[in-house]
Design a protein around this motif. Sequence first.
Motif, PDB file in Angstrom:
ATOM      1  N   PHE A 194       0.831  -1.198   0.000  1.00  0.00           N
ATOM      2  CA  PHE A 194       0.000   0.000   0.000  1.00  0.00           C
ATOM      3  C   PHE A 194       0.870   1.255   0.000  1.00  0.00           C
ATOM      4  CE2 PHE A 194      -3.849  -2.358   1.665  1.00  0.00           C
ATOM      5  CZ  PHE A 194      -4.695  -1.956   0.642  1.00  0.00           C
ATOM      6  N   ALA A 195       1.924   1.244   0.817  1.00  0.00           N
ATOM      7  CA  ALA A 195       2.791   2.419   0.921  1.00  0.00           C
ATOM      8  C   ALA A 195       3.473   2.716  -0.407  1.00  0.00           C
ATOM      9  CB  ALA A 195       3.834   2.206   2.021  1.00  0.00           C
ATOM     10  N   ARG A 196       3.930   1.680  -1.119  1.00  0.00           N
ATOM     11  CA  ARG A 196       4.566   1.882  -2.422  1.00  0.00           C
ATOM     12  C   ARG A 196       3.593   2.500  -3.412  1.00  0.00           C
ATOM     13  NH1 ARG A 196       7.075  -3.103  -1.106  1.00  0.00           N
ATOM     14  NH2 ARG A 196       5.411  -4.287  -2.108  1.00  0.00           N
ATOM     15  N   ARG A 197       2.372   2.004  -3.417  1.00  0.00           N
ATOM     16  CA  ARG A 197       1.382   2.539  -4.351  1.00  0.00           C
ATOM     17  C   ARG A 197       1.014   3.981  -4.005  1.00  0.00           C
ATOM     18  NH1 ARG A 197      -2.679  -2.212  -6.422  1.00  0.00           N
ATOM     19  NH2 ARG A 197      -1.113  -3.855  -6.633  1.00  0.00           N
ATOM     20  N   TYR A 198       0.875   4.256  -2.732  1.00  0.00           N
ATOM     21  CA  TYR A 198       0.538   5.609  -2.308  1.00  0.00           C
ATOM     22  C   TYR A 198       1.663   6.575  -2.653  1.00  0.00           C
ATOM     23  CZ  TYR A 198      -0.942   9.419   0.783  1.00  0.00           C
ATOM     24  OH  TYR A 198      -1.321  10.629   1.282  1.00  0.00           O
ATOM     25  N   ASP A 199       2.891   6.152  -2.422  1.00  0.00           N
ATOM     26  CA  ASP A 199       4.033   6.994  -2.752  1.00  0.00           C
ATOM     27  C   ASP A 199       4.082   7.276  -4.249  1.00  0.00           C
ATOM     28  OD1 ASP A 199       6.704   8.250  -2.038  1.00  0.00           O
ATOM     29  OD2 ASP A 199       7.375   6.727  -3.458  1.00  0.00           O
ATOM     30  N   GLY A 200       3.835   6.242  -5.048  1.00  0.00           N
ATOM     31  CA  GLY A 200       3.832   6.437  -6.497  1.00  0.00           C
ATOM     32  C   GLY A 200       2.756   7.400  -6.938  1.00  0.00           C
ATOM     33  N   THR A 201       1.567   7.290  -6.317  1.00  0.00           N
ATOM     34  CA  THR A 201       0.473   8.205  -6.648  1.00  0.00           C
ATOM     35  C   THR A 201       0.828   9.642  -6.290  1.00  0.00           C
ATOM     36  OG1 THR A 201      -1.167   6.458  -6.303  1.00  0.00           O
ATOM     37  CG2 THR A 201      -1.952   8.720  -6.224  1.00  0.00           C
ATOM     38  N   LEU A 202       1.424   9.838  -5.113  1.00  0.00           N
ATOM     39  CA  LEU A 202       1.805  11.179  -4.694  1.00  0.00           C
ATOM     40  C   LEU A 202       2.869  11.772  -5.620  1.00  0.00           C
ATOM     41  CD1 LEU A 202       1.982  11.008  -0.793  1.00  0.00           C
ATOM     42  CD2 LEU A 202       0.238  12.090  -2.212  1.00  0.00           C
ATOM     43  N   ARG A 203       3.808  10.951  -6.036  1.00  0.00           N
ATOM     44  CA  ARG A 203       4.857  11.436  -6.933  1.00  0.00           C
ATOM     45  C   ARG A 203       4.268  11.889  -8.266  1.00  0.00           C
ATOM     46  NH1 ARG A 203      10.256  10.029  -5.712  1.00  0.00           N
ATOM     47  NH2 ARG A 203      10.447   8.865  -3.760  1.00  0.00           N
ATOM     48  N   LEU A 204       3.321  11.096  -8.780  1.00  0.00           N
ATOM     49  CA  LEU A 204       2.700  11.465 -10.045  1.00  0.00           C
ATOM     50  C   LEU A 204       1.835  12.718  -9.895  1.00  0.00           C
ATOM     51  CD1 LEU A 204       1.752   7.958 -11.442  1.00  0.00           C
ATOM     52  CD2 LEU A 204       3.399   9.555 -12.416  1.00  0.00           C
ATOM     53  N   LEU A 205       1.160  12.844  -8.757  1.00  0.00           N
ATOM     54  CA  LEU A 205       0.355  14.040  -8.513  1.00  0.00           C
ATOM     55  C   LEU A 205       1.251  15.271  -8.442  1.00  0.00           C
ATOM     56  CD1 LEU A 205      -2.371  15.340  -7.862  1.00  0.00           C
ATOM     57  CD2 LEU A 205      -1.981  14.768  -5.455  1.00  0.00           C
ATOM     58  N   GLN A 206       2.359  15.141  -7.739  1.00  0.00           N
ATOM     59  CA  GLN A 206       3.308  16.245  -7.657  1.00  0.00           C
ATOM     60  C   GLN A 206       3.837  16.612  -9.035  1.00  0.00           C
ATOM     61  OE1 GLN A 206       7.213  15.341  -6.228  1.00  0.00           O
ATOM     62  NE2 GLN A 206       7.450  17.320  -5.227  1.00  0.00           N
ATOM     63  N   ALA A 207       4.166  15.564  -9.810  1.00  0.00           N
ATOM     64  CA  ALA A 207       4.708  15.808 -11.150  1.00  0.00           C
ATOM     65  C   ALA A 207       3.686  16.495 -12.038  1.00  0.00           C
ATOM     66  CB  ALA A 207       5.151  14.484 -11.771  1.00  0.00           C
ATOM     67  N   ALA A 208       2.424  16.055 -11.942  1.00  0.00           N
ATOM     68  CA  ALA A 208       1.383  16.632 -12.787  1.00  0.00           C
ATOM     69  C   ALA A 208       1.190  18.112 -12.489  1.00  0.00           C
ATOM     70  CB  ALA A 208       0.076  15.876 -12.581  1.00  0.00           C
ATOM     71  N   LEU A 249       0.020   7.740 -18.194  1.00  0.00           N
ATOM     72  CA  LEU A 249       0.535   7.837 -16.830  1.00  0.00           C
ATOM     73  C   LEU A 249       1.315   9.132 -16.626  1.00  0.00           C
ATOM     74  CD1 LEU A 249       0.529   6.152 -14.230  1.00  0.00           C
ATOM     75  CD2 LEU A 249       2.683   5.125 -14.975  1.00  0.00           C
ATOM     76  N   ALA A 250       2.036   9.559 -17.653  1.00  0.00           N
ATOM     77  CA  ALA A 250       2.845  10.783 -17.557  1.00  0.00           C
ATOM     78  C   ALA A 250       2.075  12.038 -17.937  1.00  0.00           C
ATOM     79  CB  ALA A 250       4.070  10.645 -18.453  1.00  0.00           C
ATOM     80  N   HIS A 251       0.824  11.878 -18.394  1.00  0.00           N
ATOM     81  CA  HIS A 251      -0.007  13.011 -18.828  1.00  0.00           C
ATOM     82  C   HIS A 251       0.686  13.783 -19.965  1.00  0.00           C
ATOM     83  CE1 HIS A 251      -2.757  12.384 -15.491  1.00  0.00           C
ATOM     84  NE2 HIS A 251      -1.706  12.296 -14.699  1.00  0.00           N
TER      85      HIS A 251
END
Length: 219
Positions: A129-143, A184-186
Amino acid sequence: MPQESALQRVFEAHFPGVALPADIAAVITRRRLADGRSLFVQGQKTTAFYAVAAGEIETRFTAAEGAVSVIENVGPPRLFGLAAFAAGQPPEYEAIARGPSEVLVFGREAYTRLMDEVPGFARALLAEFARRYDGTLRLLQAARHQGAAERFELALAQLARERGAPAGKGWVEVRATQAELARLAHVSRQTANELLGAAEQAGQVRRGRGRWLWRQDRG
């Protein structure tokens, strides 16, 4: 692939170091889906979570006005539907087979036994769960804050973490299409193609049909 082998592959990918219980296969079913068949629909409360054993499952979100956005194309041995099941909430997306597919079905009994009886499983699940959440946050930050190249780099790294299989000499094989990377990268597919070409020239990526190799030890 035999059920035991498919389960072992799921555990190795998501719960490394956790021993697969010898009798757990008896409470995990296998479901076959024809091309285009829906496994569950958006907003429908599920009674299980799933792992892809063969084929591919498309997860997608349909907006109120009818626009459809593909979230991910999930291949073996990826888990999906886990958060909605664990939280007891309806998923905010639909899962549809893309081509003949098979999924492993982890119902309530399997989940309870894994959580209560298998040493280390709960910690491994929390780490997943933590890995997936971290990945989501990174992509949100990147977007929100990063340019196309940075978003693309994060998307490459995320897919390598989630789907990567060792390919020798520091390389990881990832089965993902250029369209998935672009979503995924928008970025547009044209931009994704240009960025993949640049990554290939830099020695970071080797491209293939429906897959690519990612270099882990770029140092």
